[in-house]
Write a protein that holds these residues in place. Structure first.
Motif, mmCIF file in Angstrom:
data_model
loop_
_atom_site.group_PDB
_atom_site.id
_atom_site.type_symbol
_atom_site.label_atom_id
_atom_site.label_comp_id
_atom_site.label_asym_id
_atom_site.label_seq_id
_atom_site.Cartn_x
_atom_site.Cartn_y
_atom_site.Cartn_z
ATOM 1 N N CYS A 1 0.854 -1.184 0.000
ATOM 2 C CA CYS A 1 0.000 0.000 0.000
ATOM 3 C C CYS A 1 0.892 1.237 0.000
ATOM 4 O O CYS A 1 1.997 1.215 0.543
ATOM 5 N N THR B 1 0.692 3.677 1.788
ATOM 6 C CA THR B 1 0.992 4.033 3.182
ATOM 7 C C THR B 1 2.325 3.416 3.628
ATOM 8 O O THR B 1 3.072 4.027 4.398
ATOM 9 N N HIS C 1 -0.215 -4.030 5.697
ATOM 10 C CA HIS C 1 -1.536 -4.155 6.325
ATOM 11 C C HIS C 1 -2.585 -4.627 5.333
ATOM 12 O O HIS C 1 -3.748 -4.241 5.423
ATOM 13 N N CYS D 1 -6.960 -3.118 2.141
ATOM 14 C CA CYS D 1 -6.819 -1.687 2.455
ATOM 15 C C CYS D 1 -7.273 -0.865 1.267
ATOM 16 O O CYS D 1 -8.197 -0.079 1.366
HETATM 17 ZN ZN LIG Z 1 -3.182 0.950 3.138
#
Ligand SMILES: [Zn+2]
Ligand SMILES: [Zn+2]
Length: 335
Positions: free
Chosen positions: A42, A44, A64, A151
């Motif tokens: 991701c 992030t 995640h 996610c």
């Molecule tokens: Zn994410």
């Protein structure tokens, strides 16, 4: 077990991640241990490695969007059995007691625990999860397909809800990566007209293949005014651009956890007429459960690029440099 950790924050090409050997973690009360088969990559994770998001503890394991099999139960855990396949997502735990949790907005919890930020995530052989925050995964959905839903899919779905476009309404999608390409499929199935505005020939091709009603450059005006829009690109300069494209009363939802600075907004041209600008912060478990059901019902397909877990830094670098479209997924074992 082997795990990648954020050793120090630095541009991804300077190698902020380090591979380490650790003991297998032991599940605490209400937790299960997951043998990880896949972990999605991701944006992030990239923000964390590069320091846009400040790591909340040293040597945290990122990741995640985790798919794996339960291999140990902590005291009192009983929602899943050993051998069950489950998903682990960004929202790792909430306190359940703050004013936001009590009113059903657990995404705004005052003491949240996020997977791959506060606690170790999925760039590893195994991880722990509080069973109440894990997801059962539909059978028939492959591990690599399931990972990005956890996610990219869930957050995109919350952003779509907050953009507040009804069936037949006109949705703008700014940026077209891992999250956007899943969200656009849901929006199309819900009967929205979807206009994708993105840079990159590959992304525009993917949007066309998925059936977008129009595809244009990130700064172009869509062919009709928008009832709502989602900004997936972490580019603050697109906020005024997207606000201008909204019809009166429309909403722009900013999906990312990090955004570059927003330039000055022209009140009359970009915000007046009750246009709304709002952020999207994490998700509730209900968002997650709803999205996974819709994704299954609509047969939402993630466009994935497989990497070996050994190549996690390359996957992040390729994401940073826009070298693939869709979502990268790390595999323990052979993809
Ligand atoms: Zn994410
Ligand atoms: Zn709370």
């Amino acid at each position: 077990m082997r795990a990648w950790v954020v050793d120090h924050t630095a541009p991804i090409d300077d190698g902020p991640l380090r591979r380490v050997e650790r003991d297998l973690p032991q599940p605490g009360p209400g937790q299960v241990r997951v043998r990880i088969s896949c972990c999605g990559v991701c944006r992030t994770d990239l923000h964390l490695a590069e320091g846009d998001l400040v790591p909340r503890r040293p040597a945290v394991v990122p990741g995640h969007e985790i798919v794996g099999v339960v291999d140990a139960l902590g005291p009192g855990a009983g929602r899943f059995g050993v051998g069950d396949r489950i998903g682990v997502a960004w929202l790792g735990r909430t306190d359940g007691t703050c004013r936001f949790c009590r009113r059903g907005d657990e995404n705004l919890c005052e003491s949240p625990v996020f997977t791959g930020w506060d606690v170790d995530g999925g760039y590893a052989d195994a991880c722990l999860v509080d069973e109440a925050f894990a997801y059962a995964l539909p059978a028939g959905l492959g591990d690599e397909q399931a990972a990005p839903l956890l996610c990219a899919g869930i957050i995109g779905y919350r952003a779509l809800r907050l953009a507040d476009v009804g069936p037949g309404g006109r949705l703008g999608v700014y940026g077209f990566g891992g999250s956007a390409h899943l969200t656009a499929q849901v929006a199309l199935h819900l009967g929205m007209r979807v206009h994708v505005l993105t840079r990159g020939e590959q992304n525009r091709r993917l949007a066309t293949e998925l059936g977008a009603d129009s595809v244009g450059d990130a700064t172009a005006m869509p062919p009709e005014p928008l009832d709502g829009a989602i900004l997936f690109a972490p580019a603050g300069e697109l906020v005024p651009v997207a606000l201008r494209a909204l019809d009166a009363g429309g909403t722009l939802a900013v999906a990312g956890i990090w955004l570059s600075d927003i330039p000055r907004i022209d009140y009359d041209a970009e915000l007046f007429h009750e246009r709304k600008l709002r952020s999207v912060t994490a998700n509730t478990r209900r968002d997650g459960e709803e999205f996974l059901q819709l994704a299954h019902r609509f047969d939402v397909r993630a466009t994935t690029v497989a990497y070996s877990m050994d190549d996690a830094p390359s996957a992040l670098a390729d994401l940073a440099h826009g070298r693939f479209s869709g979502a990268a997924v790390l595999h323990n074992g052979t993809p």
